[in-house]
Design an enzyme around this catalytic site. Structure first.
Site, PDB file in Angstrom:
ATOM      1  N   CYS A 190       0.848  -1.196   0.000  1.00 50.94           N
ATOM      2  CA  CYS A 190       0.000   0.000   0.000  1.00 50.94           C
ATOM      3  C   CYS A 190       0.875   1.234   0.000  1.00 50.94           C
ATOM      4  CB  CYS A 190      -0.927  -0.008   1.219  1.00 50.94           C
ATOM      5  SG  CYS A 190      -2.014   1.443   1.313  1.00 50.94           S
ATOM      6  N   CYS A 195       1.332   2.992   6.121  1.00 53.96           N
ATOM      7  CA  CYS A 195       0.472   1.807   6.012  1.00 53.96           C
ATOM      8  C   CYS A 195       1.334   0.614   5.632  1.00 53.96           C
ATOM      9  CB  CYS A 195      -0.636   2.015   4.995  1.00 53.96           C
ATOM     10  SG  CYS A 195      -1.708   0.551   4.817  1.00 53.96           S
ATOM     11  N   TRP A 202      -5.156  -3.315  -3.992  1.00 52.46           N
ATOM     12  CA  TRP A 202      -5.900  -3.001  -5.204  1.00 52.46           C
ATOM     13  C   TRP A 202      -5.148  -1.964  -6.015  1.00 52.46           C
ATOM     14  CZ3 TRP A 202     -10.974  -4.993  -6.072  1.00 52.46           C
ATOM     15  CH2 TRP A 202     -11.466  -5.786  -5.029  1.00 52.46           C
ATOM     16  N   CYS A 212      -4.653  -0.338  -0.107  1.00 51.31           N
ATOM     17  CA  CYS A 212      -5.239  -1.511   0.534  1.00 51.31           C
ATOM     18  C   CYS A 212      -6.758  -1.384   0.540  1.00 51.31           C
ATOM     19  CB  CYS A 212      -4.716  -1.672   1.960  1.00 51.31           C
ATOM     20  SG  CYS A 212      -5.111  -0.303   3.077  1.00 51.31           S
ATOM     21  N   ARG A 214     -10.648  -2.572   2.263  1.00 50.90           N
ATOM     22  CA  ARG A 214     -11.208  -2.521   3.613  1.00 50.90           C
ATOM     23  C   ARG A 214     -11.020  -3.854   4.321  1.00 50.90           C
ATOM     24  NH1 ARG A 214     -16.129  -5.163   3.728  1.00 50.90           N
ATOM     25  NH2 ARG A 214     -17.069  -5.603   1.698  1.00 50.90           N
ATOM     26  N   HIS A 229      -7.925   2.114   2.350  1.00 53.38           N
ATOM     27  CA  HIS A 229      -7.303   3.286   1.717  1.00 53.38           C
ATOM     28  C   HIS A 229      -7.710   3.458   0.252  1.00 53.38           C
ATOM     29  CE1 HIS A 229      -4.066   3.240   5.056  1.00 53.38           C
ATOM     30  NE2 HIS A 229      -4.977   4.194   5.282  1.00 53.38           N
ATOM     31  N   TYR A 258     -13.721  -4.088  -9.550  1.00 50.23           N
ATOM     32  CA  TYR A 258     -14.791  -3.429  -8.798  1.00 50.23           C
ATOM     33  C   TYR A 258     -14.933  -1.985  -9.272  1.00 50.23           C
ATOM     34  CZ  TYR A 258     -17.748  -1.968  -4.908  1.00 50.23           C
ATOM     35  OH  TYR A 258     -18.790  -1.493  -4.147  1.00 50.23           O
ATOM     36  N   TYR A 260     -16.490   1.579  -8.108  1.00 45.94           N
ATOM     37  CA  TYR A 260     -17.039   2.255  -6.935  1.00 45.94           C
ATOM     38  C   TYR A 260     -18.337   2.990  -7.251  1.00 45.94           C
ATOM     39  CZ  TYR A 260     -13.097   1.352  -3.810  1.00 45.94           C
ATOM     40  OH  TYR A 260     -12.187   0.733  -2.999  1.00 45.94           O
ATOM     41  N   CYS A 333     -34.456 -26.559  -8.304  1.00 51.50           N
ATOM     42  CA  CYS A 333     -34.702 -26.656  -6.865  1.00 51.50           C
ATOM     43  C   CYS A 333     -35.788 -25.692  -6.407  1.00 51.50           C
ATOM     44  CB  CYS A 333     -33.406 -26.410  -6.086  1.00 51.50           C
ATOM     45  SG  CYS A 333     -32.574 -24.862  -6.514  1.00 51.50           S
ATOM     46  N   HIS A 768     -29.339 -21.634  -4.493  1.00 51.65           N
ATOM     47  CA  HIS A 768     -30.018 -22.919  -4.285  1.00 51.65           C
ATOM     48  C   HIS A 768     -31.159 -22.729  -3.293  1.00 51.65           C
ATOM     49  CE1 HIS A 768     -30.505 -27.221  -4.158  1.00 51.65           C
ATOM     50  NE2 HIS A 768     -30.258 -27.284  -2.863  1.00 51.65           N
TER      51      HIS A 768
END
Length: 807
Positions: A190, A195, A202, A212, A214, A229, A258, A260, A333, A768
C-alpha cells in the site's frame, strides 16, 4: 391356438396401428406415474397409440379403452465381469455395450427385452412374433426410436448455470493517465504513508495507484487486514475502477474488478489492455488471493448453505408417503421446494392426489403429456403415494418431474429455461396457471391461500379517502432499516423481529417521491397532488386484511436493488414466531363520517423527447449497420450505456417489432427492463403486486402518480397471463370481475408455522433453494432428492414461510 394366430387375431380386432415414419414412441415412463423400463415388469407400450404404462395402469387403461395389445419393454441392468485384457468373461470385448457403460467399477450394461402381451393375460408373453410382420416391424421401431420424452427434452432445454451475473462496466473505455508508471509483477504494498500493507491490495486503473482494501470478515470474529485506503482514494479522486492485485492471472474472468460508482463487481471488456498500461501482463501472473466475491461466498453463502442444508450433521433419512425426493433437473430446486410445500395444503392433496386418477383417465392420451392438470396430478399423486420413497428399494426412490416443469412453464421466457428463478415469482406464476386450468365446476386449490386486503388511500390535503379491495397470494414483509439489529462479530449481517416486520407491512405508507436517477444525473421530487385543492401535500396508503385464508404465505423482503437496478441480498436473520395472532390487522371498508375522493381518470401523458445521450448511443450503433429504431430501443433500455446497448441489441434482434417506430416511453428504464425496479419496489411496498406496479409505471412516470393511477384504474388493468408473464392483447376480464367470481376463505386470525423455503445465494435467481416442512410433528428437510429428519431447522433464514390456520 398358436402364437401367430393369437397375435393376428388381436391385430385384426382393430387395436393395432402401424407406426408411421415419424411415429412418437413413449417408452421412458408410464403415462400415469413415474415407473420406467427398469422397474418390476417394465413398461407396456400400447400398440394402438405407442404410449407406455406400468402394469397397474396398463390394466386400467385397457379396461377403459379396449386397447388391449401391448409390447412389454423391460430393461435390466447386467453387471459385466471382466477377465482382463479388455475382454468380458463371456468373450465379448468390454466396449461392446447394448446401451450404456458406466466408467467406474463395477461396469454394467442394460439388456432390453421385448415381447407381446394381450390384456388381461399378462403372464402369457409372446416372444417369437416374426410370423406377424407388422408386429415385428412395430417392435423394431420401438427398439430403434429415440423416445418422445427425450425428443421433447432436447427441443426445449437450454443450458444455464447458477452463478452470479456481473454487469459490463460503463468504464470499459476508461481514460488512463500517461504517467509512465510501470509496476513490478510482485512485491506490492500500500502506497499510503505509514500503512505498507502487502495484502488485500488493489490497483486503480486510472493512474495505477496501489492502496489496501477494507477489512472484511472471513469467519465469525475473524477479519482480513485492510485500512480501506482505496475507498478513501476514490472519494478523493473519483477514479472508479479498481482491480485486486492478487487475483490477476491469465484467466481474465476470475480477476476481481470493482467499480465504486456502480457499487458492484463488474466485467471490464478491456481489462487486459488496462492492466498492461501499467506493466501488468495477466499471462505472466498467477492468482495468489481470493476475490471479494469468493470471500463473501465463504463468509455468507457457505454458512448459510451449511445452516439451510444442515451440512455436517448426520441426518436420518425418512421414507414413505409424502417423503418423496424430487431430482433436480437443472436449476429446478425452486420448483421442487414449492411442490414440497404445496403437498402440505389440504386442497392440493384433494384436487391432485385423491382425484388424480380421474384427471388422468379423463384426459385424452394424445394430449396427456402436455396437459397441465394431468402432469400436475401425476407428480402430486406420486409424491404422496410412497411408491418412490422406500427404504427397501433405494434404486427407484425419488422422481424426476421433468415433464411437469416443461408443461407448467410453457413458453414463459424465464421458467422455460434451465436457469435458477425466484421462488416467490414462481409461486405467483404457478398459482395463476392452476387457476386458469380450474374450470367452474372444479375447486381451485389456490383458494386456500388467496386472500383479500383493504387499501385505504387518503389525500392529506382534504382527508378524503378511497377504499379498494386487492387480491393477494403472498404477504410481503418489508425490512425497514430501522428494524435491523447488527449481529455481533459479523459484517453486514442483521437480525429482525418477525412481529415488527409484520407490523411494518401494515403501517401507514406515505405516497411521495424523492428519487435519484444516476444515469441522467437529476432528481425527481414530487408529492401527491390533491385532485380537489391542487395542493401537493402528499397522501397515505394503509393496508389491512379483509379475509384470512386457510394457509398464509409470507415472503421476507431480503432482496434490495442497488443504483443500477441489480438485486442484492440482505444477510438477515428473522426472529420467527411459531404462532401468530393477526387479529389486530383485520380491516374494514368505509367508516361512517369518512368522505370519498372523486373517481378521476388521468389524462394520457405526452411522450417525452428522446434524451441526447440515448440519441448519441443509438448513433454509435447505427454506424455498425443497424436500423435507427432498433438502436434507439437498445440505447433506451440500457440507460445510454453503449456496451450494454450492444448486448441488448444482439439479444433482441429476432423480435418482430424491433424496428417499429420508437416512441420514448414514460418512466425511467433500466438495463434489465423497461421500468426502473427501484420505482417498482416503492409501489410494491404499498401493497401492490409487481405486475400492477410495472403496468402503472408504463402509464405515468412517477411513483405518486402511479399509485393514484392504480387506485382509480384498477379495473382496467389486463389480467396477467401465466404463459407469458405479461398482459395479453386479447380481451380479458378485469381484476375486479375475476375477483367477483372467486370466493375467499375467511376464519380465525391465528396461525401456526408448518413450512419454510430457504434460499442460499446472493440473488433470488441464483444459488439454491431447500424446503423444511413440519410433518407428523417433526421438521423434515427436502433438499431435492434428499429427504431427512431435520435436527436444526433454519427458521431464522427462510425466504418464504408457510403458516396454517388454527381454530
Amino acid at each position: 391356438m398358436d402364437v401367430e394366430s393369437v397375435v393376428r387375431t388381436a391385430v385384426e380386432s382393430g387395436v393395432f396401428t402401424k407406426p408411421s415414419a415419424d411415429q412418437k414412441v413413449f417408452k421412458d415412463q408410464c403415462a400415469y406415474c413415474f415407473k420406467d423400463p427398469h422397474t418390476k415388469d417394465g413398461l407396456y407400450i400400447n400398440l394402438k397409440n405407442y404410449h407406455a404404462f406400468c402394469r397397474e395402469h396398463a390394466e386400467i387403461y385397457a379396461n377403459n379403452t379396449g386397447n388391449n395389445l401391448y409390447v412389454q419393454f423391460e430393461s435390466t441392468k447386467v453387471f459385466v465381469e471382466e477377465k482382463g485384457d479388455g475382454e468380458r468373461a463371456d468373450g465379448e470385448p468390454t466396449n461392446k455395450m447394448t446401451k450404456l457403460t458406466i466408467d467406474a467399477d463395477p461396469k454394467f450394461e442394460f439388456e432390453d427385452k421385448y415381447c407381446v402381451v394381450i390384456h388381461p393375460n399378462y403372464s402369457q408373453q409372446f416372444f417369437n412374433v416374426q410370423g406377424v410382420q407388422e408386429i415385428a416391424d412395430a417392435i423394431q421401431t420401438i427398439a430403434n426410436s429415440t423416445s418422445a420424452e427425450r425428443l421433447a427434452l432436447l427441443s426445449s432445454t437450454s443450458n444455464a448455470w447458477d452463478a452470479d451475473i456481473k454487469l459490463i462496466t460503463k468504464h470499459s473505455n476508461l481514460v488512463q493517465h500517461d504517467n509512465d508508471k510501470r509496476l513490478a509483477l510482485s512485491g506490492w504494498h500500500c502506497e499510503v504513508e505509514n500503512c505498507g500493507l502487502d495484502e488485500n491490495l488493489w490497483i486503480n486503473l486510472t493512474d495505477g495507484a496501489i492502496r489496501c482494501g477494507r477489512s472484511q470478515y472471513v469467519a465469525d470474529g475473524q477479519k482480513t487486514n485492510g485500512n480501506g485506503h482505496m475507498q478513501d482514494y476514490y472519494a478523493a479522486t473519483g477514479y472508479p475502477l479498481v482491480v485486486k492485485l492478487g487475483t490477476i492471472s491469465s484467466n481474465l474472468e476470475s480477476i476481481d474488478v470493482y467499480s465504486y460508482d456502480e457499487d458492484d463487481a463488474v466485467i471490464d471488456p478491456n481489462l487486459e489492455k488496462h492492466l498492461k498500461h501499467f506493466g501488468l501482463d495477466p499471462s505472466k501472473l498467477e492468482k495468489t488471493a481470493k476475490s471479494t466475491l469468493e470471500m463473501e461466498l465463504d463468509m455468507n453463502e457457505k454458512w448459510e448453505w451449511a445452516r439451510c442444508t444442515e451440512d455436517g450433521a448426520v441426518l436420518e433419512p425418512v421414507y414413505g408417503p409424502g417423503y418423496t425426493g424430487l431430482i433436480n433437473t437443472g436449476s429446478s430446486c425452486y420448483m421442487n421446494s414449492v411442490l414440497q410445500a404445496l403437498i402440505q395444503v389440504d386442497s392440493f392433496r384433494t384436487r391432485y392426489s385423491e382425484k388424480a386418477l380421474d384427471i388422468l383417465l379423463n384426459c385424452p392420451i394424445e394430449t396427456i403429456h402436455n396437459d397441465f392438470n394431468a402432469q400436475f396430478a401425476k407428480v402430486i399423486r406420486a409424491m404422496l403415494s410412497g411408491d418412490y420413497s422406500s427404504e427397501t428399494d433405494l434404486e427407484h426412490n425419488n422422481i424426476k418431474p421433468l415433464q411437469f416443469k416443461r408443461v407448467a412453464a410453457g413458453n414463459h421466457a424465464e421458467f422455460s429455461t434451465a436457469k435458477q428463478q425466484d421462488v416467490e415469482e414462481y409461486i405467483r406464476f404457478l398459482f395463476e396457471k392452476i387457476s386458469q386450468n380450474s374450470k367452474d365446476e372444479v375447486i381451485d386449490p389456490t383458494g386456500s391461500l388467496r386472500f383479500q386486503t383493504w387499501n385505504r388511500f387518503e389525500d392529506i390535503a382534504t382527508q378524503k379517502v378511497r377504499y379498494t379491495e386487492q387480491e393477494e397470494l403472498i404477504l410481503r414483509l418489508p425490512i425497514p432499516e430501522a428494524l435491523l439489529k447488527p449481529i455481533p462479530d459479523t459484517e453486514n449481517r442483521f437480525t429482525v423481529d418477525m412481529s415488527a416486520a409484520i407490523q411494518a407491512a401494515f403501517d401507514v405508507q406515505f405516497v411521495e417521491v424523492s428519487i435519484f436517477v444516476p444515469k441522467n444525473i437529476f432528481f425527481w421530487f414530487q408529492g401527491y397532488k390533491s385532485p380537489i385543492t391542487g395542493e401537493q401535500k402528499g397522501a397515505t396508503n394503509t393496508i389491512t386484511m379483509k379475509t384470512f385464508p386457510d394457509y398464509l404465505l409470507f415472503q421476507v423482503s431480503k432482496f434490495t436493488y442497488n443504483n443500477l437496478g441489480v438485486q442484492k441480498k440482505l444477510d438477515v436473520e428473522v426472529e420467527v414466531s411459531d404462532e401468530l395472532d393477526l387479529v389486530a390487522y383485520r380491516g374494514h371498508g368505509k367508516l361512517e363520517g369518512e368522505e370519498l375522493l372523486p373517481v378521476e381518470t388521468p389524462s394520457e401523458p405526452a411522450a417525452p423527447e428522446i434524451p441526447a445521450n440515448v440519441r448519441a448511443v443509438a448513433g454509435e450503433l447505427m454506424v455498425m449497420g443497424f436500423e435507427e429504431n432498433s438502436c434507439l430501443r437498445a440505447a433506451f433500455f440500457s440507460n445510454g450505456n453503449a456496451e450494454v446497448a450492444t448486448n441488448w441489441l444482439m439479444e433482441h434482434m429476432d423480435e418482430p417489432n424491433i424496428n417499429d417506430v420508437f416512441v420514448m416511453p414514460t418512466g425511467t428504464p433500466s438495463a434489465r427492463g423497461e421500468v426502473d425496479p427501484n420505482l417498482v419496489a416503492s409501489i410494491i411496498d404499498m401493497g401492490f403486486t409487481p405486475y400492477q406496479a410495472r403496468y402503472a409505471l408504463k402509464q405515468v412516470p412517477t411513483v405518486s402518480e402511479a399509485v393514484d393511477w392504480l387506485f382509480t384504474n384498477m379495473e382496467t388493468i389486463p389480467v396477467e397471463t401465466a404463459a407469458t408473464g405479461s398482459s395479453s392483447d386479447a380481451p380479458q376480464p378485469s381484476i375486479t370481475e375475476a375477483a367477483n367470481r372467486k370466493s375467499y376463505k375467511d376464519g380465525s386470525e391465528k396461525y401456526k408455522l408448518i413450512g419454510m423455503i430457504s434460499h442460499m445465494g446472493s440473488r433470488p435467481d441464483s444459488g439454491h433453494y431447500v424446503a423444511h416442512m413440519l410433518k407428523d410433528g417433526k421438521w423434515v428437510l427436502f433438499n431435492d432428492e434428499k429427504v431427512a429428519l431435520s435436527q436444526d431447522p433454519p427458521k431464522k433464514l427462510a425466504y418464504i414461510y408457510l403458516y396454517k390456520r388454527v381454530e
